[in-house]
Design a protein around this motif. Structure first.
Motif, PDB file in Angstrom:
ATOM      1  N   LEU A   1       4.881   3.092   6.146  1.00 14.77           N
ATOM      2  CA  LEU A   1       4.362   1.930   5.268  1.00 14.77           C
ATOM      3  C   LEU A   1       3.728   2.368   3.977  1.00 14.77           C
ATOM      4  O   LEU A   1       2.603   3.228   4.167  1.00 14.77           O
ATOM      5  CB  LEU A   1       3.441   1.052   6.163  1.00 14.77           C
ATOM      6  CG  LEU A   1       3.021  -0.377   6.079  1.00 14.77           C
ATOM      7  CD1 LEU A   1       4.094  -1.256   5.551  1.00 14.77           C
ATOM      8  CD2 LEU A   1       2.270  -0.865   7.015  1.00 14.77           C
ATOM      9  N   LEU A   2       4.230   2.084   3.043  1.00 16.63           N
ATOM     10  CA  LEU A   2       3.817   2.518   1.709  1.00 16.63           C
ATOM     11  C   LEU A   2       3.026   1.457   0.895  1.00 16.63           C
ATOM     12  O   LEU A   2       3.441   0.308   0.875  1.00 16.63           O
ATOM     13  CB  LEU A   2       4.731   3.103   0.743  1.00 16.63           C
ATOM     14  CG  LEU A   2       5.714   4.385   1.577  1.00 16.63           C
ATOM     15  CD1 LEU A   2       6.975   4.762   0.304  1.00 16.63           C
ATOM     16  CD2 LEU A   2       4.924   5.345   1.994  1.00 16.63           C
ATOM     17  N   GLY A   3       2.241   1.906   0.185  1.00 11.48           N
ATOM     18  CA  GLY A   3       1.417   0.737  -0.749  1.00 11.48           C
ATOM     19  C   GLY A   3       1.476   1.473  -2.248  1.00 11.48           C
ATOM     20  O   GLY A   3       1.248   2.545  -2.356  1.00 11.48           O
ATOM     21  N   GLN A   4       2.203   0.696  -2.810  1.00 14.39           N
ATOM     22  CA  GLN A   4       2.294   1.481  -4.485  1.00 14.39           C
ATOM     23  C   GLN A   4       1.116   1.288  -5.131  1.00 14.39           C
ATOM     24  O   GLN A   4       0.177   0.872  -4.763  1.00 14.39           O
ATOM     25  CB  GLN A   4       3.222   0.163  -5.594  1.00 14.39           C
ATOM     26  CG  GLN A   4       4.523   0.533  -5.383  1.00 14.39           C
ATOM     27  CD  GLN A   4       5.198  -0.010  -6.551  1.00 14.39           C
ATOM     28  OE1 GLN A   4       4.420  -0.652  -7.583  1.00 14.39           O
ATOM     29  NE2 GLN A   4       6.467  -0.130  -6.644  1.00 14.39           N
ATOM     30  N   VAL A   5       0.980   2.563  -5.681  1.00 14.13           N
ATOM     31  CA  VAL A   5      -0.524   2.758  -6.514  1.00 14.13           C
ATOM     32  C   VAL A   5      -0.036   2.680  -8.063  1.00 14.13           C
ATOM     33  O   VAL A   5       0.728   3.177  -8.481  1.00 14.13           O
ATOM     34  CB  VAL A   5      -0.913   4.058  -6.250  1.00 14.13           C
ATOM     35  CG1 VAL A   5      -1.521   3.808  -4.972  1.00 14.13           C
ATOM     36  CG2 VAL A   5      -0.164   5.228  -6.471  1.00 14.13           C
TER      37      VAL A   5
ATOM     38  N   ALA B   1      -4.017   5.153 -12.131  1.00 17.99           N
ATOM     39  CA  ALA B   1      -5.348   5.348 -11.466  1.00 17.99           C
ATOM     40  C   ALA B   1      -5.703   5.323 -10.276  1.00 17.99           C
ATOM     41  O   ALA B   1      -6.949   5.159  -9.722  1.00 17.99           O
ATOM     42  CB  ALA B   1      -6.387   4.274 -12.290  1.00 17.99           C
ATOM     43  N   ARG B   2      -4.674   5.339  -9.310  1.00 20.10           N
ATOM     44  CA  ARG B   2      -4.508   5.703  -8.065  1.00 20.10           C
ATOM     45  C   ARG B   2      -4.991   4.155  -7.117  1.00 20.10           C
ATOM     46  O   ARG B   2      -5.150   4.118  -5.861  1.00 20.10           O
ATOM     47  CB  ARG B   2      -5.565   6.679  -7.543  1.00 20.10           C
ATOM     48  CG  ARG B   2      -5.240   8.127  -8.123  1.00 20.10           C
ATOM     49  CD  ARG B   2      -6.059   9.194  -7.475  1.00 20.10           C
ATOM     50  NE  ARG B   2      -7.640   8.718  -7.291  1.00 20.10           N
ATOM     51  CZ  ARG B   2      -8.596   9.121  -7.990  1.00 20.10           C
ATOM     52  NH1 ARG B   2      -8.213   9.733  -8.995  1.00 20.10           N
ATOM     53  NH2 ARG B   2      -9.698   8.824  -7.674  1.00 20.10           N
ATOM     54  N   GLU B   3      -5.104   3.082  -7.828  1.00 17.31           N
ATOM     55  CA  GLU B   3      -5.258   1.760  -7.285  1.00 17.31           C
ATOM     56  C   GLU B   3      -4.106   1.116  -6.623  1.00 17.31           C
ATOM     57  O   GLU B   3      -3.139   1.303  -7.158  1.00 17.31           O
ATOM     58  CB  GLU B   3      -6.041   0.796  -8.246  1.00 17.31           C
ATOM     59  CG  GLU B   3      -7.166   1.473  -8.907  1.00 17.31           C
ATOM     60  CD  GLU B   3      -8.323   1.621  -8.060  1.00 17.31           C
ATOM     61  OE1 GLU B   3      -8.414   0.659  -7.099  1.00 17.31           O
ATOM     62  OE2 GLU B   3      -9.239   2.365  -8.035  1.00 17.31           O
ATOM     63  N   LEU B   4      -4.295   0.525  -5.564  1.00 13.64           N
ATOM     64  CA  LEU B   4      -3.194  -0.031  -4.841  1.00 13.64           C
ATOM     65  C   LEU B   4      -2.842  -1.267  -5.838  1.00 13.64           C
ATOM     66  O   LEU B   4      -3.783  -2.082  -6.190  1.00 13.64           O
ATOM     67  CB  LEU B   4      -3.614  -0.416  -3.371  1.00 13.64           C
ATOM     68  CG  LEU B   4      -3.667   0.808  -2.422  1.00 13.64           C
ATOM     69  CD1 LEU B   4      -4.248   0.112  -1.299  1.00 13.64           C
ATOM     70  CD2 LEU B   4      -2.474   1.347  -2.064  1.00 13.64           C
ATOM     71  N   THR B   5      -1.592  -1.595  -5.712  1.00 17.78           N
ATOM     72  CA  THR B   5      -0.969  -2.577  -6.684  1.00 17.78           C
ATOM     73  C   THR B   5      -0.908  -3.785  -5.857  1.00 17.78           C
ATOM     74  O   THR B   5      -0.856  -4.821  -6.598  1.00 17.78           O
ATOM     75  CB  THR B   5       0.151  -2.339  -7.454  1.00 17.78           C
ATOM     76  OG1 THR B   5       1.178  -2.083  -6.357  1.00 17.78           O
ATOM     77  CG2 THR B   5       0.113  -0.961  -8.111  1.00 17.78           C
TER      78      THR B   5
ATOM     79  N   ALA C   1       3.291   5.834  -4.689  1.00 18.90           N
ATOM     80  CA  ALA C   1       2.797   5.268  -3.505  1.00 18.90           C
ATOM     81  C   ALA C   1       1.651   5.951  -2.678  1.00 18.90           C
ATOM     82  O   ALA C   1       2.054   7.374  -2.609  1.00 18.90           O
ATOM     83  CB  ALA C   1       3.898   4.459  -2.484  1.00 18.90           C
ATOM     84  N   LYS C   2       1.006   5.434  -1.962  1.00 20.17           N
ATOM     85  CA  LYS C   2       0.024   5.995  -0.895  1.00 20.17           C
ATOM     86  C   LYS C   2       0.628   5.745   0.477  1.00 20.17           C
ATOM     87  O   LYS C   2       1.053   4.578   0.931  1.00 20.17           O
ATOM     88  CB  LYS C   2      -1.265   5.406  -1.007  1.00 20.17           C
ATOM     89  CG  LYS C   2      -2.413   6.222  -0.238  1.00 20.17           C
ATOM     90  CD  LYS C   2      -3.604   5.646  -0.318  1.00 20.17           C
ATOM     91  CE  LYS C   2      -4.917   6.533   0.187  1.00 20.17           C
ATOM     92  NZ  LYS C   2      -6.005   6.307  -0.274  1.00 20.17           N
TER      93      LYS C   2
END
Lengths: 99, 99, 99, 99, 99
Positions: free
Chosen positions: D26-30, D33-37, D4-5
């Motif tokens: 607050l995390l955004g899963q990636v 390929a480093r893209e947010l899911t 996550a980022k």
């Protein structure tokens, strides 16, 4: 944990003995833009949250790590009322301003 | 926890020894408008719920926090029969009226 | 718990020491109409289930509440072979008749 | 665990007593390929992660296996800051180069 | 447990103290036809699995039931390297033949 909005309450008189006194809140998950995602969950209230408030809830065995929920058949608990959240320095939610 | 309707029962005679005596209910998750979501789960019954009733069920290790399910290989339990729920002051389900 | 059909088996010789002797079953989840949902899971067998049988499986820490799986890195267990299930008085699956 | 980022932070003053002092990220899963899911989660910070960093987080009871989160109603924790990951010998993320 | 293919590795130097020495593998879930499903997970390696191998991994508290992961903030572990699996008597994967 997940961000959610308190939508309402669930009432039950016939329940597992150990659950007497617990208040069940009906939560609607929200995304970071404060929109409801459509996912709902029923959680015990450990912090006195009111309808309309943004909260954090924890699930699984972690939901039993409060005095109210210890050793009870309860798998979700509201453990914090949210004041604000921000992404990249921008405040996307602030209690009072965005309710 | 999640809201669900008791759809029916599951019968098993060959099962893990410790599960003898447990009643397995077939649950259909419902949304806040009482519609089935399509998700079903099989849960042990800790409160004597009947077919057609709206209930709350808990999953994971929390499902083992009842006398009936303690230390048993059981990951879902019906721990409350629902009387009603409301959202924003509006009662969306009331036992008896909406069954 | 969830309803599933035993589809086959998984063989592994190089595994965590404590898992020696466990049999791994390949399960396909089924809906209440006995159709495969597309979700598969690998579970330890605690009841001697055979390929083609309808079973119940439990996941998470509940999967370790059998003698075979106690304290082992195993998160799913078949804990019951299903005889039948019914919804609204109608038997949707009966072992022998519907296999 | 999941990649996550760190997107931002969540602030709460009214919370379960035992959570005082915990920082909520607050995390955004990636994806790889480093893209947010699109999936976000709120996790306690056990490693001093900063906004923009790639991290690993653990959920469930495993999230309580740190001094900061032990016995607290917390179901997600950032337990590692990621330096790099590779697939098939190709480095898809390298801290510094890809931030 | 789930079937997965070891896609690669994740490197982290700044992590929770108790995680020193653990190797993190990047896994891609596979279906029974050996196709990647798109779901990825990062798991500790308890069996010395190599990139390209088919493995089983366990999640949740079950992931801590190995010497390497005991009491650590780790929620997924590779606990077996798969030799083969079969459905209805047909071998859909055999190590060596299908890698």
């Amino acid at each position: 944990m997940n961000l959610a909005k308190v939508l309402g309450t669930v009432v039950s008189t016939r329940k597992e003995e150990s659950l007497r006194g617990l208040k069940f809140l009906l939560l609607g998950q929200v995304d970071t833009a404060r929109e409801l995602t459509g996912t709902t969950v029923v959680a015990a209230d450990a912090v006195g949250a009111g309808v309309g408030e943004m909260v954090l809830y924890a699930t699984g065995s972690s939901a039993r790590q409060t005095k109210l929920t210890d050793r009870r058949p309860c798998d979700a608990v509201v453990m914090a009322i949210v004041d604000s959240w921000e992404i990249g320095g921008r405040e996307l939610y602030k209690k009072g301003r965005d309710d």
